[in-house]
Design an enzyme around this catalytic site. Structure first.
Site, mmCIF file in Angstrom:
data_model
loop_
_atom_site.group_PDB
_atom_site.id
_atom_site.type_symbol
_atom_site.label_atom_id
_atom_site.label_comp_id
_atom_site.label_asym_id
_atom_site.label_seq_id
_atom_site.Cartn_x
_atom_site.Cartn_y
_atom_site.Cartn_z
ATOM 1 N N HIS A 105 -4.968 -10.658 -15.852
ATOM 2 C CA HIS A 105 -3.801 -10.002 -16.419
ATOM 3 C C HIS A 105 -3.270 -10.694 -17.674
ATOM 4 O O HIS A 105 -2.060 -10.675 -17.919
ATOM 5 C CB HIS A 105 -2.693 -9.903 -15.370
ATOM 6 C CG HIS A 105 -3.024 -8.983 -14.236
ATOM 7 N ND1 HIS A 105 -3.278 -7.648 -14.406
ATOM 8 C CD2 HIS A 105 -3.160 -9.218 -12.905
ATOM 9 C CE1 HIS A 105 -3.545 -7.081 -13.239
ATOM 10 N NE2 HIS A 105 -3.490 -8.020 -12.306
ATOM 11 N N GLU A 144 -5.848 -6.231 -1.517
ATOM 12 C CA GLU A 144 -4.891 -5.423 -2.277
ATOM 13 C C GLU A 144 -5.223 -3.936 -2.242
ATOM 14 O O GLU A 144 -4.690 -3.167 -3.054
ATOM 15 C CB GLU A 144 -4.822 -5.929 -3.727
ATOM 16 C CG GLU A 144 -6.170 -6.060 -4.414
ATOM 17 C CD GLU A 144 -6.084 -6.803 -5.737
ATOM 18 O OE1 GLU A 144 -4.967 -6.972 -6.262
ATOM 19 O OE2 GLU A 144 -7.141 -7.197 -6.260
ATOM 20 N N ASP A 148 -0.107 -4.352 -5.498
ATOM 21 C CA ASP A 148 -1.174 -3.355 -5.488
ATOM 22 C C ASP A 148 -1.369 -2.756 -4.105
ATOM 23 O O ASP A 148 -1.654 -1.566 -3.968
ATOM 24 C CB ASP A 148 -2.487 -3.982 -5.980
ATOM 25 C CG ASP A 148 -2.489 -4.194 -7.479
ATOM 26 O OD1 ASP A 148 -1.614 -3.620 -8.167
ATOM 27 O OD2 ASP A 148 -3.362 -4.930 -7.975
#
Length: 266
Positions: free
Chosen positions: A53, A158, A184
């Site tokens: 990310h 997730e 998530d």
């Protein structure tokens, strides 16, 4: 030089083996090695560089990992994809483990272990001498065994598919921990942002039970703003807590000081 290599200790694995709770910080903002010493001074056990990310380069990432190694902070890397070009390079570059996103099945977990572990546990390619044993030369059979022991495999939980297969995933030989990605997972479950929903608590309970059954561990992720839930899930048996990012820590402290000055003026 021959003999048994003095591989750097994985302090995170040692704490988990003793049943202790591990405190982790996430690196997304920092681009230099000072963040490792900051993590140490702050009292963290481990940090993970989040390549999934942000735009950090592998070179920057590995410099931070080597700096962390040298002071006893266990460096992990969350890779952007579970592929050899990401996993092999960060491990050769200084990481002492990887966090792998979106693992949905035992087969996918097994494929990750193959990329992380040297034979006979996996199929990781030999990359020459490494920072983990201070670039000294040892017989491959010695370094492979020692590195397999010292390297952590953390798979993200997730997705609903992963939750439905959690018992099989955590039982894969070579997987050390499940890190529940609460954001998530909630989105996948149709309860986006509803961290108080009983479905998330049930997911943690199932993951913790599955991990306990095979002597492994569960981590708490995505709940940095919820001290109450992090506490609850640790009390349920989770043993790793991702406490937040360097960016969020800086922003929070900056906002507090700016607000202090504005309140003086009022």
């Amino acid at each position: 030089m021959s003999g048994t290599p003095a591989i750097l200790r994985n302090h995170m694995k040692e704490k988990l083996a003793r049943g202790e709770v591990v405190a982790s910080m996430t690196v997304r903002l920092a681009r230099s090695i000072e963040i490792a010493q900051i993590a140490l001074t702050a009292g963290f056990d481990t940090l993970y560089v989040d390549l999934e990310h942000n735009t950090l380069s592998i070179d920057m990432c590995c410099q931070i990992c080597i700096a962390a190694q040298s002071i006893g902070i266990t460096p992990l890397v969350r890779v952007p994809a579970n592929t050899p070009d990401h996993i092999g390079r960060v491990l050769d570059g200084g990481a002492m483990g990887v966090i792998t996103p979106h693992v949905r099945s035992a087969a996918e977990a097994r494929a990750v272990v193959d990329l992380v572990k040297f034979p006979p546990l996996g199929q990781r390619s030999a990359g020459g001498v490494l920072s983990h044993y201070q670039y000294r030369s040892f017989p491959a059979e010695a370094t492979n065994a020692a590195m397999n022991e010292a390297t952590s495999v953390v798979v993200m939980l997730e997705t609903v598919a992963a939750l439905e297969s959690v018992e099989a995933i955590i039982a894969v030989d070579g997987v050390d921990m499940l890190l529940v990605g609460s954001n998530d997972l909630c989105a996948e479950m149709g309860i986006t942002g509803q961290f108080d929903h009983p479905g998330l608590k049930d997911a943690f309970a199932r993951a913790i039970a599955a991990a306990r059954a095979v002597g492994k561990h569960v981590g708490v992720g995505g709940l940095a703003a919820r001290d109450d839930l992090m506490t609850q899930f640790v009390q349920m048996g989770a043993r790793y807590v991702s406490t937040g990012t360097d960016l969020s820590f800086l922003l929070t402290a900056c906002a507090q000081r700016a607000r202090f000055v504005k309140e003086i003026a009022v």
